[in-house]
Design a protein around this motif. Structure first.
Motif, mmCIF file in Angstrom:
data_model
loop_
_atom_site.group_PDB
_atom_site.id
_atom_site.type_symbol
_atom_site.label_atom_id
_atom_site.label_comp_id
_atom_site.label_asym_id
_atom_site.label_seq_id
_atom_site.Cartn_x
_atom_site.Cartn_y
_atom_site.Cartn_z
ATOM 1 N N GLY A 135 15.658 3.295 -1.224
ATOM 2 C CA GLY A 135 14.319 3.309 -1.799
ATOM 3 C C GLY A 135 13.775 1.914 -2.006
ATOM 4 O O GLY A 135 12.594 1.645 -1.752
ATOM 5 N N LEU A 136 14.635 0.991 -2.434
ATOM 6 C CA LEU A 136 14.157 -0.380 -2.662
ATOM 7 C C LEU A 136 13.773 -1.056 -1.356
ATOM 8 O O LEU A 136 12.783 -1.794 -1.317
ATOM 9 N N SER A 137 14.519 -0.815 -0.269
ATOM 10 C CA SER A 137 14.137 -1.468 0.988
ATOM 11 C C SER A 137 12.877 -0.829 1.571
ATOM 12 O O SER A 137 12.069 -1.527 2.187
ATOM 13 N N THR A 138 12.684 0.486 1.354
ATOM 14 C CA THR A 138 11.410 1.084 1.763
ATOM 15 C C THR A 138 10.256 0.488 0.976
ATOM 16 O O THR A 138 9.192 0.197 1.530
ATOM 17 N N ALA A 139 10.479 0.280 -0.338
ATOM 18 C CA ALA A 139 9.435 -0.352 -1.150
ATOM 19 C C ALA A 139 9.162 -1.773 -0.682
ATOM 20 O O ALA A 139 8.021 -2.232 -0.726
ATOM 21 N N SER A 140 10.202 -2.485 -0.207
ATOM 22 C CA SER A 140 9.974 -3.845 0.282
ATOM 23 C C SER A 140 9.159 -3.820 1.577
ATOM 24 O O SER A 140 8.333 -4.715 1.798
ATOM 25 N N ALA A 141 9.354 -2.787 2.415
ATOM 26 C CA ALA A 141 8.516 -2.669 3.615
ATOM 27 C C ALA A 141 7.061 -2.429 3.228
ATOM 28 O O ALA A 141 6.144 -3.028 3.812
ATOM 29 N N ILE A 142 6.839 -1.568 2.211
ATOM 30 C CA ILE A 142 5.460 -1.296 1.786
ATOM 31 C C ILE A 142 4.843 -2.548 1.158
ATOM 32 O O ILE A 142 3.666 -2.850 1.362
ATOM 33 N N VAL A 143 5.660 -3.326 0.428
ATOM 34 C CA VAL A 143 5.154 -4.571 -0.169
ATOM 35 C C VAL A 143 4.792 -5.577 0.915
ATOM 36 O O VAL A 143 3.786 -6.297 0.798
ATOM 37 N N LEU A 144 5.582 -5.603 2.001
ATOM 38 C CA LEU A 144 5.245 -6.492 3.122
ATOM 39 C C LEU A 144 3.907 -6.095 3.744
ATOM 40 O O LEU A 144 3.079 -6.952 4.076
ATOM 41 N N LEU A 145 3.660 -4.777 3.868
ATOM 42 C CA LEU A 145 2.356 -4.314 4.382
ATOM 43 C C LEU A 145 1.232 -4.713 3.437
ATOM 44 O O LEU A 145 0.162 -5.145 3.874
ATOM 45 N N PHE A 146 1.471 -4.583 2.122
ATOM 46 C CA PHE A 146 0.462 -4.994 1.140
ATOM 47 C C PHE A 146 0.160 -6.478 1.252
ATOM 48 O O PHE A 146 -0.987 -6.904 1.144
ATOM 49 N N LEU A 147 1.223 -7.293 1.466
ATOM 50 C CA LEU A 147 1.046 -8.744 1.525
ATOM 51 C C LEU A 147 0.187 -9.148 2.705
ATOM 52 O O LEU A 147 -0.657 -10.029 2.585
ATOM 53 N N SER A 148 0.403 -8.506 3.874
ATOM 54 C CA SER A 148 -0.279 -9.041 5.047
ATOM 55 C C SER A 148 -1.596 -8.337 5.337
ATOM 56 O O SER A 148 -2.451 -8.927 5.964
ATOM 57 N N PHE A 149 -1.778 -7.091 4.884
ATOM 58 C CA PHE A 149 -3.011 -6.399 5.235
ATOM 59 C C PHE A 149 -3.939 -6.169 4.055
ATOM 60 O O PHE A 149 -5.040 -5.676 4.247
ATOM 61 N N GLY A 150 -3.520 -6.461 2.831
ATOM 62 C CA GLY A 150 -4.390 -6.201 1.696
ATOM 63 C C GLY A 150 -4.236 -4.781 1.193
ATOM 64 O O GLY A 150 -3.729 -3.899 1.893
ATOM 65 N N ILE A 151 -4.680 -4.557 -0.048
ATOM 66 C CA ILE A 151 -4.409 -3.270 -0.692
ATOM 67 C C ILE A 151 -5.235 -2.149 -0.082
ATOM 68 O O ILE A 151 -4.712 -1.080 0.235
ATOM 69 N N GLU A 152 -6.546 -2.406 0.149
ATOM 70 C CA GLU A 152 -7.410 -1.295 0.539
ATOM 71 C C GLU A 152 -7.034 -0.723 1.893
ATOM 72 O O GLU A 152 -7.009 0.495 2.087
ATOM 73 N N LYS A 153 -6.678 -1.616 2.828
ATOM 74 C CA LYS A 153 -6.376 -1.139 4.177
ATOM 75 C C LYS A 153 -5.100 -0.301 4.198
ATOM 76 O O LYS A 153 -5.002 0.684 4.927
ATOM 77 N N VAL A 154 -4.115 -0.689 3.371
ATOM 78 C CA VAL A 154 -2.882 0.104 3.322
ATOM 79 C C VAL A 154 -3.118 1.412 2.589
ATOM 80 O O VAL A 154 -2.622 2.467 2.978
ATOM 81 N N ARG A 155 -3.919 1.354 1.515
ATOM 82 C CA ARG A 155 -4.138 2.576 0.727
ATOM 83 C C ARG A 155 -4.913 3.633 1.493
ATOM 84 O O ARG A 155 -4.747 4.820 1.259
ATOM 85 N N GLU A 156 -5.786 3.186 2.434
ATOM 86 C CA GLU A 156 -6.503 4.212 3.188
ATOM 87 C C GLU A 156 -5.700 4.714 4.372
ATOM 88 O O GLU A 156 -6.076 5.702 4.995
ATOM 89 N N ASN A 157 -4.570 4.050 4.713
ATOM 90 C CA ASN A 157 -3.719 4.570 5.784
ATOM 91 C C ASN A 157 -2.516 5.323 5.245
ATOM 92 O O ASN A 157 -2.089 6.299 5.849
ATOM 93 N N ILE A 158 -1.935 4.845 4.122
ATOM 94 C CA ILE A 158 -0.855 5.595 3.473
ATOM 95 C C ILE A 158 -1.486 6.288 2.282
ATOM 96 O O ILE A 158 -1.643 5.699 1.207
#
Lengths: 140, 93
Positions: A41-64
């Motif tokens: 679970g922690l490594s999955t969360a780190s993948a999601i945090v990496l997506l947040f870091l590079s694409f911004g919150i709104e773009k990730v939230r509208e895709n996930i």
């Protein structure tokens, strides 16, 4: 200020897939090897945090489109449900069952109900970690 | 016997390398120097874990190598964004 971080975005598109695959690997072999629900679970969360870091919150939230508060609650309910399943069959709380089944591709496989408990732990960890990151990033 | 001696010498050299990086973390004039030194500490830690698992005849630590690589990468990116823009996670207004 519009900055062009094409290298970071290109690396993230490759690395997020690899990190997610690695986290599923860590989650699935927790029964016989190092790994398990918490670290998966922690490594999955780190993948999601990496997506947040590079694409911004709104773009990730509208895709996930997952509400991470509800995800943590569903994880806790799944873990509690596997504990209560032992009570239903007259065993003590958190008793786990296992059996050997012939699956189509994998052959003779040992399926244990500890995997469902681990799924609950992993969902709770993902929901809690991503929710903490999202909460402290809102500076208003 | 001589193989284990070589491995222990390699671990000592890696430890000296981590100490040199820690000197740069403490002394570094700018914060970019500190971030780069911390990234290098992570890489040296990966190498030490590899040598150490050869020394212990186990493969239980191989997952840890990949995990430290991932976490060091994400931490370095987060620090770099904080230095560059002042915020770690962007959001549009």
């Amino acid at each position: 200020m519009k900055t062009n971080d094409v290298i970071l975005k290109s690396v993230t598109r490759v690395a997020a897939v690899i990190i997610s695959t690695f986290s599923i690997y860590l989650f699935m072999n927790g029964h016989h090897n190092p790994g398990g629900g918490f670290i998966g679970g922690l490594s999955t969360a780190s993948a999601i945090v990496l997506l947040f870091l590079s694409f911004g919150i709104e773009k990730v939230r509208e895709n996930i489109r997952v509400d991470f508060k509800k995800l943590a609650a569903v994880g806790v309910l799944i873990a509690l449900g596997t504990g209560m399943a032992g009570v239903v069959f007259g065993q003590p709380f958190l008793t786990q069952a296992f059996g050997y089944y012939d699956l189509p591709i994998f052959g003779n496989t040992e399926l244990a109900s500890a995997l469902i408990f681990d799924t609950g732990v992993a969902l709770a960890v993902i929901g809690t970690a991503v929710n903490i990151i999202l909460s402290i990033s809102e500076d208003r | 016997m001589i193989f284990e001696t070589v491995l222990i010498i390699a671990l000592g050299i890696l430890m000296l390398s981590i100490l040199a990086n820690l000197y740069r973390v403490v002394k570094g004039p700018s914060s970019a120097d500190r971030v780069q030194a911390l990234d290098s500490v992570g890489i040296n830690l990966i190498a030490s874990i590899a040598v150490f698992s050869v020394l212990l005849h186990t493969h239980a630590f191989f997952d840890l190598i990949l995990l430290i690589g991932i976490l060091s990468f994400i931490g370095t990116i987060a620090f770099a964004r904080f230095i560059e823009r002042g915020v770690v996670i962007e959001r549009k207004r």
